[in-house]
Write an enzyme that holds these catalytic residues in place. Structure first.
Site, PDB file in Angstrom:
ATOM      1  N   SER A 273      41.615  52.415  43.406  1.00  0.00           N
ATOM      2  CA  SER A 273      40.545  51.644  44.020  1.00  0.00           C
ATOM      3  C   SER A 273      40.594  51.696  45.544  1.00  0.00           C
ATOM      4  O   SER A 273      40.685  52.775  46.107  1.00  0.00           O
ATOM      5  CB  SER A 273      40.623  50.212  43.488  1.00  0.00           C
ATOM      6  OG  SER A 273      39.352  49.644  43.527  1.00  0.00           O
ATOM      7  N   HIS A 414      37.491  49.536  35.307  1.00  0.00           N
ATOM      8  CA  HIS A 414      38.148  49.784  36.583  1.00  0.00           C
ATOM      9  C   HIS A 414      39.622  49.370  36.506  1.00  0.00           C
ATOM     10  O   HIS A 414      39.954  48.189  36.601  1.00  0.00           O
ATOM     11  CB  HIS A 414      37.401  48.926  37.615  1.00  0.00           C
ATOM     12  CG  HIS A 414      37.849  49.130  39.015  1.00  0.00           C
ATOM     13  ND1 HIS A 414      37.539  50.251  39.731  1.00  0.00           N
ATOM     14  CD2 HIS A 414      38.560  48.337  39.859  1.00  0.00           C
ATOM     15  CE1 HIS A 414      38.039  50.148  40.954  1.00  0.00           C
ATOM     16  NE2 HIS A 414      38.669  48.987  41.057  1.00  0.00           N
TER      17      HIS A 414
HETATM   18  C1  GCU Z   1      35.716  46.117  45.351  1.00  0.00           C
HETATM   19  C2  GCU Z   1      35.155  47.099  46.342  1.00  0.00           C
HETATM   20  C3  GCU Z   1      35.521  48.531  45.994  1.00  0.00           C
HETATM   21  C4  GCU Z   1      37.013  48.640  45.830  1.00  0.00           C
HETATM   22  C5  GCU Z   1      37.477  47.624  44.825  1.00  0.00           C
HETATM   23  C6  GCU Z   1      38.982  47.549  44.660  1.00  0.00           C
HETATM   24  O1  GCU Z   1      35.113  46.291  44.131  1.00  0.00           O
HETATM   25  O2  GCU Z   1      33.775  46.911  46.370  1.00  0.00           O
HETATM   26  O3  GCU Z   1      35.080  49.401  46.999  1.00  0.00           O
HETATM   27  O4  GCU Z   1      37.347  49.953  45.464  1.00  0.00           O
HETATM   28  O5  GCU Z   1      37.082  46.352  45.249  1.00  0.00           O
HETATM   29  O6  GCU Z   1      39.722  47.886  45.557  1.00  0.00           O
HETATM   30  O7  GCU Z   1      39.399  47.071  43.621  1.00  0.00           O
END
Ligand code: GCU
Length: 681
Positions: A273, A414
């Site tokens: 992420s 995710h």
């Molecule tokens: C949020 C953000 C993303 C990021 C994510 C994370 O969703 O919008 O860009 O990748 O956090 O780090 O879990």
């Protein structure tokens, strides 16, 4: 033109960075409403990605040598200026109180657990980070996966001995302090036993050690210890959290590569992420990372910004203004003006192996945008004859594809899960295997055909004059009319006797003569004798561009790139092979011409190997543009030469010039032997 466009951007960016924040602040109520993300594929706008191979003079590079020196470097600078901010300089790293090593067992797998507090800077009060590393017991020089974590090292394992981080953590409860309750909560993202079982080490540290992940985190980040501004008004290209996390990964690498258990050439940087964004940028900034893995990194990570799907620049820079450099926010809703896109970021890893992982349920991160960025970056690997992702059709879920760029779309949401790790390890097994690594050549640009052609070239120069080989074209010899013209395309006025030509002395040094035979790649044989006048100065201008120097350099110890045997003003000879004035000397040159491509610049550079009087003086130097400041196409240019130069550009074939430099140099026995042009790239 690009330069102009960029200057224009700068003005605009500067204006916006000064004025817009005020406007935004005043209108904050209106702007607070979050734009609705697009999740409909048919509503993705058409876009055109910036060309990875263009360099600022609008030329296109198409060989890996030029990619690394010019285009990759240029793309990196664009990413620094417009997305992540300038790369932070390294600092001294030391281990506070020594490493703590202990034998342990992770789910039955014998392991060594190593912990170290690294001091990041030269001063006793420099900030620190705590690194946790596991390696298989009895392991020597293992490859290691390195990743930052979100909640502290204690969350990555259940081990009670791991200290709970004191630094700021993200927490829903809002007090942002890690407690005992966090221990082991991230264990699924750090599968120690399975990776150790496969022969890998696993290292981690808390991202909050470098930059606490909140809007005001800059003030308490390590940036002030590096002397960076942390107040309100930071420069447009000042790095934020991602740049700082990437820097932190490199500092941990500084330490990892000192350990006997770790193979310094096989440290893999990985991130999930936002920390996947940081891993990609770390791999771009630091070529010591042998492989780069992004897991669900999405917007500002692996996903193309120009694809309006899921998270956008507008949303990310408003919610996380501290992640990127201030300039990035300017491109909200004007993604098409961004001079780079995230495929540029992925191409920074080339030719090292790169893995991009997405999750089907993670539409916010735009899996397809991540996949297409990797497809668009593939030509960078192709320059090394490596395959990346060669088709733009997304694979079905849970199937890992690709060679030097790997990709999978896991089902589910995710997260960083065991399935992802297994694919990463399979990919690393394939691309960072021990054998591959002990022969780093495999990862270097493939040997070109030119290298073989040059390697074979070792003419016999012992007896002069040399007999020309059968298929040679004789430009100058006994009983033949010299195949040379004047610079005006007229008969030459150099004196000729018994097959020996003597340069006329002209004040302007412009009375060069030009061969009437044109060639592309060729072996060139020239015998010559210098005179005591004007230091014996003369030369062989191959194609009128690359000058093999003729000069009275006999006995010169500290020879330079202006002495005989040099590629004039470009490459000094390997040795001084010059003979005294008044003796016949001989050059044999194997010349592989650069491949030009009129609209696109150079397709591949040229190269040559030269022997002078039995000694190797040039060995495979590569070139494109003229390397001598004095080339006949610039000085004393005539309509005939203009035509010659045009032919050179159109066909890649050019003549051999013998230079007039005010010295009556003698020439005899000159011939060329054309090489099959397919031998050039
Ligand atoms: C949020 C953000 C993303 C990021 C994510 C994370 O969703 O919008 O860009 O990748 O956090 O780090 O879990």
């Amino acid at each position: 033109m690009i330069i102009k466009a960029q200057a224009h951007f700068f003005l605009k960016i500067h204006f916006f960075s000064c004025v817009l924040p005020v406007v935004f602040a005043l209108q904050s109520n209106i702007i607070e409403a979050q734009p609705t993300p697009n999740y409909i594929e048919s509503e993705v706008r058409d876009y055109h990605l910036p060309d990875l191979f263009l360099v600022p003079n609008q030329k296109k590079v198409l060989s890996n040598i030029y990619w690394e020196s010019f285009a990759q470097a240029h793309q990196f600078e664009l990413l620094e200026k417009f997305v992540y901010g300038r790369r932070l300089p390294a600092t001294a790293v030391s281990v506070l109180g020594g490493e703590e090593r202990c034998n342990t067992e992770c789910d039955g797998v014998p392991a060594i657990r190593i912990q170290a507090t690294l001091r990041l800077g030269p001063n006793p009060n420099s900030p620190t980070t705590n690194v946790l590393l596991f390696v298989p017991q009895a392991a020597k020089k293992v490859p290691v996966f390195l990743k930052l974590n979100f909640l502290g090292n204690q969350a990555e394992v259940t081990d009670k001995d791991i200290e709970i981080t004191q630094n700021w953590i993200i927490s829903k409860e809002g007090n942002n302090h890690a407690t005992e309750a966090t221990r082991g909560t991230q264990i699924r993202r750090f599968p120690v036993s399975s990776m150790l079982g496969r022969g890998y080490g696993l290292a981690t540290a808390h991202c909050g050690d470098f930059f606490p992940d909140h809007k005001d985190g800059r003030a308490t980040s390590i940036l002030s210890s590096l002397g960076r501004p942390t107040g309100e008004n930071i420069p447009d290209d000042e790095p934020g959290a991602i740049g700082t996390w990437a820097w932190g990964l490199s500092r941990i690498l500084d330490w990892l590569i000192t350990l006997p258990e770790v193979d310094p050439k096989r440290v893999i940087v990985l991130g999930h992420s936002r920390l996947g964004k940081a891993a990609l940028w770390a791999g771009a900034c630091d070529k010591r990372f042998a492989m780069v893995i992004s897991n669900d990194s999405g917007c500002g990570g692996a996903a193309l910004s120009r694809r309006n799907f899921g998270e956008s620049i507008e949303v990310i820079t408003k919610r996380f203004p501290h992640w990127f450099c201030p300039t990035f926010a300017f491109f909200a809703n004007r993604e098409d003006e961004l001079p780079c896109d995230q495929h540029s970021l992925l191409a920074m890893t080339a030719p090292r192996p790169l893995y991009i992982a997405s999750a089907a349920g993670d539409r916010w991160a735009d899996p397809k945008g991540e996949f297409l960025a990797a497809v668009a970056a593939t030509p960078a690997w192709n320059l090394y004859n490596f395959q990346g992702l060669e088709s733009d059709r997304m694979p079905p879920v849970n199937l890992s594809i690709g060679q030097m760029i790997g990709y999978h779309l896991r089902d589910g949401g995710h997260d960083l899960l065991q399935f992802d790790w297994e694919q990463f390890a399979n990919f690393a097994d394939r691309n960072l295997k021990k054998e591959t690594h002990s022969q780093p050549k495999k990862h270097r640009p493939e040997k070109s055909k030119n290298e073989d052609v040059l390697a074979d070239f070792h003419p016999d120069q012992r007896i002069l004059p040399t007999h020309p080989p059968e298929n040679a074209v004789i430009l100058l010899g006994k009983n033949i009319k010299p195949k040379f013209m004047s610079m005006d395309g007229e008969p030459i006025d150099w004196s000729e006797k018994d097959g020996v030509l003597t340069a006329t002395q002209s004040k302007q040094h412009r009375n060069h003569i030009v061969s009437t035979e044109l060639f592309h790649d060729a072996d060139i044989h020239v015998e010559f004798m210098t005179s005591p006048i004007a230091h014996g100065n003369s030369g062989l201008y191959i194609h009128g561009h690359f000058e093999l120097q003729i000069y009275d350099s006999f006995g010169v110890k500290n020879f330079t790139q202006q002495d005989e045997g040099s590629l004039y003003r470009f490459m000094k000879p390997l040795t001084n092979a010059s003979r005294p004035t008044g003796e016949w000397q001989v050059y044999d040159i194997r010349f592989i011409a650069p491949n030009r491509n009129n609209s696109d610049g150079f397709r591949s550079p040229g190269t040559l190997k030269a022997w002078l009087n039995g000694q190797l003086v040039q060995d495979g130097v590569a070139f494109t543009e003229p390397r001598s400041p004095y080339i006949p196409y610039k000085h004393g240019v005539t309509p005939y030469l203009r035509k010659t130069e045009q032919t050179l550009h159109e066909t890649g074939r050019g003549p051999l010039f013998l230079q007039d430099h005010g010295s009556p140099t003698k020439f005899r026995n000159i011939w060329i032997k054309r090489l099959p042009e397919e031998q050039s790239l």
